[in-house]
Design an enzyme around this catalytic site. Structure first.
Site, PDB file in Angstrom:
ATOM      1  CD  GLN A 259     -40.415  -4.338   7.978  1.00 39.92           C
ATOM      2  OE1 GLN A 259     -40.113  -3.767   6.947  1.00 39.92           O
ATOM      3  NE2 GLN A 259     -40.349  -5.663   8.095  1.00 39.92           N
ATOM      4  CG  HIS A 262     -35.729  -3.912   6.000  1.00 39.89           C
ATOM      5  ND1 HIS A 262     -35.109  -4.750   5.114  1.00 39.89           N
ATOM      6  CD2 HIS A 262     -36.926  -4.472   6.269  1.00 39.89           C
ATOM      7  CE1 HIS A 262     -35.899  -5.781   4.877  1.00 39.89           C
ATOM      8  NE2 HIS A 262     -36.998  -5.648   5.574  1.00 39.89           N
ATOM      9  CD  GLU A 327     -43.163  -1.606   3.171  1.00 38.46           C
ATOM     10  OE1 GLU A 327     -42.502  -1.034   4.063  1.00 38.46           O
ATOM     11  OE2 GLU A 327     -42.638  -2.264   2.253  1.00 38.46           O
ATOM     12  CG  HIS A 328     -44.866  -4.316   6.355  1.00 43.42           C
ATOM     13  ND1 HIS A 328     -43.699  -3.611   6.186  1.00 43.42           N
ATOM     14  CD2 HIS A 328     -44.865  -5.290   5.412  1.00 43.42           C
ATOM     15  CE1 HIS A 328     -43.010  -4.137   5.188  1.00 43.42           C
ATOM     16  NE2 HIS A 328     -43.699  -5.161   4.693  1.00 43.42           N
ATOM     17  CG  ASP A 361     -40.518  -9.244   5.250  1.00 47.80           C
ATOM     18  OD1 ASP A 361     -41.215  -8.540   4.494  1.00 47.80           O
ATOM     19  OD2 ASP A 361     -39.925  -8.798   6.250  1.00 47.80           O
ATOM     20  CD  GLU A 415     -65.330  14.771 -28.742  1.00 43.52           C
ATOM     21  OE1 GLU A 415     -64.591  14.084 -29.470  1.00 43.52           O
ATOM     22  OE2 GLU A 415     -65.608  14.479 -27.561  1.00 43.52           O
ATOM     23  CG  HIS A 420     -63.715  10.695 -34.820  1.00 40.84           C
ATOM     24  ND1 HIS A 420     -62.582  11.257 -35.310  1.00 40.84           N
ATOM     25  CD2 HIS A 420     -63.367  10.068 -33.669  1.00 40.84           C
ATOM     26  CE1 HIS A 420     -61.574  10.982 -34.503  1.00 40.84           C
ATOM     27  NE2 HIS A 420     -62.029  10.251 -33.491  1.00 40.84           N
TER      28      HIS A 420
END
Ligand code: NAD
Length: 434
Positions: A259, A262, A327-328, A361, A415, A420
């Site tokens: 990693q 990267h 993440e991993h 990956d 309401e 309605h």
């Protein structure tokens, strides 16, 4: 040097907090530029996209050459060695098989009042895939973005990829073809995101845009969100390895470096129950860095953001891992399944010492587009679910309306939404009269 922490030390909590909150990304203020680019594409369509591509990618295009032709794609495919074709095809098959299991199912049932209720899933009509920068782009990311969309049943998949000076990695086109991408345009940056979101004379608009990119692409995705859906704004990669002493330090070092290579802002952390094993891994990382091709990237990442944390037991490791929400996450321990079951917050878990993160990956099957920067606490990796939406269904019978309609009338009155309430009252009157 990476930081070395010991969970038993007095100052540990403060040091761990510092590690968690370290700002790893510089986000230059690109928003004003991106706003102008989007406005230009909305106003001038193809002409703006062509001008901006000339300016940023030094490439002259016409409306007719914005799109990469079938002939160009086939010519690129012919340049790619058979071994790479075969590896991509294996990856595509495995990613497709994995994602096929993610297709959600429709539901319909009749409740105790006789009302029929349920939901139905349908794909978005068109998805746009951003593939970053020319030669530096990753064919594996094309597969990871495009295949879930195709599995979801998205009828139209348009891809954009900038080709600075006209240069493009042919394997990207092969991956697009394998994944079933329908249209590919040689454009990038904010102008490509704007073209996908708003459409131009040549490019029909899409409903969802996915894929990574630089700060301009990320800012453009943020700005078009609402007009279209987006996947996520991904930050620099991260890996956390939990390992006991029963591992080869060099294997763990390589996993951490996988990693770190990267991005200089990537973060690699080892948590171990054995301090001397931690030292051995750090030593192995330094040794590998002496010869690694990408040491100018991996070295700063490891030294600025890397960490080795010693813990008294695996329970402490699990608790720290959930706070990091990586993440991993690799679990290189005797009982990875048992430890994995304790983990709540992680984008992807790799169980056991025979499962290097790199398998995920490329060819494992699960998606490699994953939540970063602790967002695994509330989000998931890219999946088929990102390309479908759920429509709810309800059908009342007269009996069902009689049973639950009065409560709707009461709530509508409270309401102050007169129509309605009356829409229910009118029907109940008819039932009572009739
Ligand atoms: P990119 O495609 O994201 O950006 C290139 C485009 O940026 C150009 O076409 C241009 O339009 C625009 N641009 C550049 N300078 C500009 C300026 N001054 N003003 C306006 N627009 C400008 O490619 P990149 O720049 O090489 O960045 C790639 C990014 O994607 C990196 O951050 C990399 O880490 C990331 N990435 C991620 C993956 C993944 O799978 N997660 C894969 C590859 C790359």
């Amino acid at each position: 040097m990476p930081v070395f922490l010991n969970a038993r030390d007095a100052g540990f909590e403060e040091a761990f907090q510092t590690l968690l909150s370290a700002k790893r990304e510089d986000s230059p203020d690109v928003d004003a530029t991106v706003a102008q680019i989007i406005a230009d594409v909305r106003a001038r369509g193809d002409a703006a996209v062509i001008d901006l591509t000339q300016k940023f990618d030094r490439l002259s295009l016409t409306p007719a050459t914005l799109r990469i032709s079938e002939d160009d794609i086939n010519a690129a495919a012919a340049q790619v060695p058979q071994q790479e074709h075969a590896a991509l095809a294996l990856a595509a098959d495995r990613i497709r098989a994995y994602h096929a299991r993610q297709r959600p199912t429709d539901a319909e049932w009749v409740d105790e009042t006789g009302a029929t209720l349920g939901w139905r899933w349908t794909p978005v009509a068109a998805a746009g895939l951003y593939v970053p920068g020319g030669l530096a782009s990753y064919p594996s990311s094309v597969l990871m973005n495009a295949i879930p969309a195709k599995v979801a049943g998205v009828p139209r998949l348009a891809m954009v990829v900038p080709t600075p000076d006209g240069v493009l990695n042919p394997l990207v086109l092969v991956a697009a073809k394998l994944a079933g991408v329908d249209e590919i345009y040689r454009i990038g940056g904010a102008q490509a995101i704007a073209a996908l979101a708003y459409g131009t004379e040549t490019i029909a608009p899409v409903d969802k845009i996915t894929g990574p990119g630089n700060a301009f692409v990320a800012a453009a995705k943020r700005r078009v969100f609402g007009k279209v859906g987006i996947d996520m704004i991904a930050g620099p990669s991260e890996i956390l390895v939990i390992a006991d002493a029963d591992n080869d330090p060099d294997w763990i070092a390589l996993d951490l470096l996988s990693q770190a290579e990267h991005d200089e802002s990537a973060q690699s952390i080892l948590i171990t129950t054995d301090a001397s094993f931690g030292q051995a891994v750090a030593k192995a990382v330094e040794k590998r860095l002496e010869t690694m091709q990408r040491r100018v990237i991996a070295g700063p990442s490891w030294r600025d953001f890397g960490a080795v944390i010693t813990v008294p037991d695996l329970e402490t490791a699990t608790a720290l891992s959930d706070r990091i929400a990586p993440e991993h996450l690799e679990l290189c321990v005797a009982d990875p399944d048992g430890l994995g079951a304790q983990i709540t917050h992680a984008g992807a878990i790799f169980l056991g010492q025979w499962t290097p993160e790199a398998i995920g990956d490329y060819v494992g099957g699960p998606n490699h587009v994953l939540p970063t920067a602790r967002s695994a606490r509330f989000s998931s990796g890219l999946s088929v679910l990102d390309f479908v939406k759920r429509t709810t269904l309800a059908r009342m019978t007269p009996e069902a309306l009689r049973a639950i309609g009065p409560a709707a009338e009461t709530l509508a009155t409270s309401e102050s939404l007169e129509a309605h309430g009356l829409s229910v009252t009118a029907r109940l009157r008819k039932l009572n009269d009739g």
